[in-house]
Design a protein around this motif. Structure first.
Motif, short mmCIF file in Angstrom:
data_model
loop_
_atom_site.label_atom_id
_atom_site.label_comp_id
_atom_site.label_asym_id
_atom_site.label_seq_id
_atom_site.Cartn_x
_atom_site.Cartn_y
_atom_site.Cartn_z
N SER A 222 8.16 3.87 -4.28
CA SER A 222 9.40 3.18 -3.88
C SER A 222 9.07 1.81 -3.33
CB SER A 222 10.15 3.98 -2.80
OG SER A 222 10.53 5.24 -3.27
N ARG A 223 10.01 0.90 -3.44
CA ARG A 223 9.86 -0.42 -2.83
C ARG A 223 10.01 -0.26 -1.32
NH1 ARG A 223 13.97 -5.56 -3.66
NH2 ARG A 223 12.86 -7.03 -2.30
N VAL A 224 9.10 -0.91 -0.56
CA VAL A 224 9.07 -0.76 0.90
C VAL A 224 9.31 -2.14 1.53
CG1 VAL A 224 7.73 -0.03 2.89
CG2 VAL A 224 7.45 1.16 0.70
N THR A 225 10.22 -2.16 2.53
CA THR A 225 10.55 -3.41 3.21
C THR A 225 10.58 -3.17 4.71
OG1 THR A 225 11.96 -3.98 1.34
CG2 THR A 225 12.18 -5.34 3.31
N PHE A 226 9.90 -4.04 5.46
CA PHE A 226 9.94 -4.00 6.93
C PHE A 226 10.84 -5.14 7.40
CE2 PHE A 226 6.75 -0.85 7.87
CZ PHE A 226 5.95 -0.81 6.74
N ILE A 227 11.85 -4.81 8.23
CA ILE A 227 12.88 -5.78 8.65
C ILE A 227 13.02 -5.71 10.18
CG2 ILE A 227 15.29 -6.50 8.35
CD1 ILE A 227 15.29 -4.79 5.78
N ARG B 120 12.89 0.05 5.32
CA ARG B 120 13.82 0.29 4.22
C ARG B 120 13.05 0.65 2.95
NH1 ARG B 120 17.36 -4.51 1.81
NH2 ARG B 120 15.41 -4.86 0.69
N LEU B 121 13.49 1.76 2.31
CA LEU B 121 12.94 2.15 1.02
C LEU B 121 14.00 1.96 -0.03
CD1 LEU B 121 11.10 5.47 1.96
CD2 LEU B 121 10.21 3.15 2.04
N ASP C 229 7.35 -6.95 2.53
CA ASP C 229 8.03 -6.38 1.37
C ASP C 229 7.00 -6.17 0.26
OD1 ASP C 229 9.70 -6.91 -1.38
OD2 ASP C 229 10.89 -5.92 0.15
N SER C 230 7.14 -5.06 -0.46
CA SER C 230 6.16 -4.71 -1.49
C SER C 230 6.40 -5.42 -2.80
CB SER C 230 6.18 -3.19 -1.71
OG SER C 230 7.46 -2.78 -2.16
N HIS D 37 0.84 -1.21 0.00
CA HIS D 37 0.00 0.00 0.00
C HIS D 37 0.87 1.26 0.00
CE1 HIS D 37 -3.30 2.73 0.85
NE2 HIS D 37 -2.68 3.15 1.98
N VAL D 38 1.88 1.29 0.87
CA VAL D 38 2.76 2.47 0.97
C VAL D 38 3.58 2.63 -0.31
CG1 VAL D 38 4.71 3.49 2.21
CG2 VAL D 38 2.89 2.35 3.48
N ALA D 39 4.04 1.50 -0.90
CA ALA D 39 4.83 1.56 -2.13
C ALA D 39 4.04 2.18 -3.27
CB ALA D 39 5.31 0.16 -2.52
N ALA D 40 2.72 1.86 -3.32
CA ALA D 40 1.88 2.44 -4.37
C ALA D 40 1.74 3.96 -4.20
CB ALA D 40 0.49 1.77 -4.35
N LEU D 41 1.83 4.43 -2.95
CA LEU D 41 1.68 5.87 -2.69
C LEU D 41 2.96 6.66 -2.97
CD1 LEU D 41 -0.36 5.73 0.67
CD2 LEU D 41 -1.24 6.30 -1.62
N ILE D 42 4.12 6.11 -2.61
CA ILE D 42 5.36 6.90 -2.71
C ILE D 42 6.22 6.50 -3.90
CG2 ILE D 42 5.39 7.26 -0.22
CD1 ILE D 42 7.54 5.15 0.01
#
Length: 598
Positions: free
Chosen positions: A81-86, A152-153, A95-96, A74-79
């Motif tokens: 960028s690829r979004v990863t939670f680690i 991480r973006l 991960d997006s 969801h966040v990746a579609a907005l900004i």
């Protein structure tokens, strides 16, 4: 247009072109760096915004991976960028772009390591998942709702490359226009330039500054070319001379470093000008620390310093010996000569040679000659005295006469044994004795040995025994081994009281280096050896009980021969003893003898 002007114009045009291309590369690099830096800064702000507004959940919840993956998409579609939670341990929980369960642990990724240290981490590398070069920005986030790790973006650098390509197109057009203009300007500038002469001047200055590799890159036939050729020839000559000087210096330094004798040079100002390695080791000093200081800094070697001072003050040759202590006493011979050049005094040169071993050998030789003379004189004097008595007719009793003749015979035998031992010891010490090695079965060897000396032991009621493994063999010279143990066992019997015991033991030993040896122990229950005599027990002619040695016919060379024969077998020998209890001689010999290199 003259050829010189054409060449100069072309050189200037090339220089301008290269400068412009270099400037273009620099600008492109700066542009790329600034654009990437702006992206990193923007992504850092986005991470901080997410950290403050994102609704975090417990990372350990059963649906944590599904939740964070959904939110990452969801966040990746907005900004964009690829979004990863680690997690802090490097586990991907969202991960997006890819299923987190299929992703590797990220604890060793550069951006995570930097984020753990500084709060924000950045890295550029190729992504295996996206199959392209990516910019990664990671931020350390700790939430009170159960999240403690990194957001991480990442985004591809394709956009930067596209902008850079457009910039190159614009710069290429500008470079063409500038190059045309530079052609005209270069021609005008070439009219008034004197670059060849300036170039020659620069090379001459470099040569003056001892840069003998400098050359004038010019191949002209005019006067300027002749001048350049002369400068180059001068540089060649200087370089060859410098190489010769350096080679000679290197050769001299090599000679000084590899000399066994120490070299000490004191200049006219009484300062240490030179000290080679041998002198450093001998005097226990460091040349880099002491060079340039007064020779009086060698004050710990007081006698040597006084001798040096005496030579310097008189400016005459010196040939003396002095003792120094480093750490033990060492005898050093000092030979000093004054250095003269054009009748002017330049200092003193001293040669230091350690003669400790030479003097020790001279002392040993002197003592050996004195001992041999004494040992030979005693039986000769006895033989002469009793023979003179018999010849003078002073003995009429046949029994007394036979007693005198027996004494003469015994002293003659002793004299023969002494001469034989001296010759044997001389051969061993001069390395003229070669080992004839073969396998020796030790149990059979000692059975034969004990049988040989059993008669002597029986006379004193001394028990003999040998404890040797039946399967034990050793490689060695059987005759030399027999000589070793015959000496040790005979000594043990001689110095053991009646009713005592003498025994031999042998066992195999594995050394730390993996090699094997055999340890022998010859022990007795005799009178023992005083502690003060133990260090000297293997010296030639040294006797603990001189009266008993003479009465038993000993020459004083037996243990010295034993020690040399043991060392000839590459072994070692030591002794342990307690007064009134007995002595033990411990020998360790290698199981196998190494072949000597030819």
């Amino acid at each position: 247009m003259k050829p010189f002007r054409i060449r100069l114009t072309l050189i200037l045009m090339v220089m301008v072109g290269v400068s412009m291309i270099g400037a273009g590369f620099t600008m492109a690099h700066l542009f790329k760096d600034s654009h990437v830096a702006a992206l990193e800064e923007n992504m850092s702000r986005e991470i901080n915004l997410l950290a403050g507004t994102f609704k975090f959940q417990d990372m350990n919840a059963p649906d944590a991976v599904a939740y964070y993956t959904e939110q990452a998409e969801h966040v990746a579609a907005l900004i964009g960028s690829r979004v990863t939670f680690i997690t802090k341990e490097g586990k991907v929980i969202g991960d997006s772009e890819k299923n987190p369960l299929e992703m590797d642990n990220h604890s060793n990724r550069e951006e995570e390591l930097l984020a753990a240290k500084d709060g924000i981490g950045r890295a550029i590398r190729h992504s295996e998942t996206m199959d392209r070069k990516m910019l990664y920005v990671a931020g350390a986030v700790a939430s009170g709702h159960g999240f403690d790790g990194y957001i991480r973006l990442s985004m591809p650098l394709d956009a930067v490359s596209e902008v850079l390509n457009r910039a190159w197109m614009i710069m290429a057009g500008g470079l063409v226009l500038l190059f045309v203009a530079a052609t005209f300007v270069s021609y005008r500038v070439a009219l008034g330039m004197t670059s060849p002469l300036e170039q020659i001047t620069r090379v001459a200055r470099r040569i003056t500054d001892q840069d003998y590799d400098a050359r004038v890159p010019m191949n002209r036939k005019d006067e300027v070319g002749q001048l350049a050729a002369a400068i180059n020839a001068m540089a060649d000559s200087l370089q060859n001379q410098l190489k010769t000087i350096r080679d000679n210096e290197g050769l001299l330094q090599s000679v000084l470093d590899n000399m066994t004798g120490g070299i000490l040079m004191i200049n006219a100002e009484d300062e240490i000008a030179l000290l080679n390695r041998a002198a450093e080791k001998m005097l226990d000093v460091n040349s880099t620390e002491i060079t340039g200081l007064s020779y009086r800094e060698l004050k710990r070697h007081y006698e040597l310093t006084r001798l040096i001072e005496e030579g310097i003050s008189r400016k005459e040759t010196v040939h003396e010996e002095r003792s120094i202590y480093n750490p033990g006493e060492r005898i050093v011979r000092l030979d000093g000569v004054p250095m003269q050049q054009d009748e002017s005094y330049r200092g003193m040169l001293f040669l230091l040679q350690e003669v400790t071993e030479i003097r020790r050998l001279e002392k040993m030789r002197s003592e050996f000659v004195a001992n041999v003379s004494h040992e030979l004189k005693t039986p000769v004097a006895a033989v002469k005295g009793f023979a003179e008595t018999l010849l003078g007719g002073g003995v009429t009793d046949e029994k007394t006469a036979r007693s005198f003749l027996q004494i003469i015979y015994d002293e003659n035998e002793r004299l023969n044994r002494l001469i034989g031992d001296i010759l044997e010891l001389s051969k061993i010490e001069s390395k003229r004795v070669a080992l004839e090695c073969s396998p020796v079965h030790l149990i059979e060897f000692f059975d034969s040995m004990l049988e040989t000396i059993s008669k002597v032991a029986e006379k004193k009621n001394i028990s003999l025994s040998a404890t040797v493994p039946a399967e034990l063999f050793i490689e060695g010279d059987e005759d030399k081994l027999r000589q070793i143990f015959l000496n040790l066992l005979s000594n043990a019997i001689n110095y053991t009281h009646e009713g005592g015991s003498v025994k031999v033991t042998a066992h195999n030993r594995l050394k730390p280096d993996g090699s094997e040896s055999v340890v022998f122990t010859v022990s007795d229950t005799g009178m023992g050896i005083p502690r003060k005599d133990l260090p000297r027990i293997f010296e030639r002619f040294y006797r603990v009980d001189k009266a008993r040695s003479r009465s038993s016919g000993g020459t004083g060379l037996g243990l010295s021969i034993v020690k040399h024969l043991v060392e000839l077998h590459r072994g070692s020998i030591s002794v342990e003893s307690d007064l009134g209890i007995g002595s033990s001689f411990i020998l360790e010999l290698p199981l196998l003898q190494e072949e000597e290199e030819s």
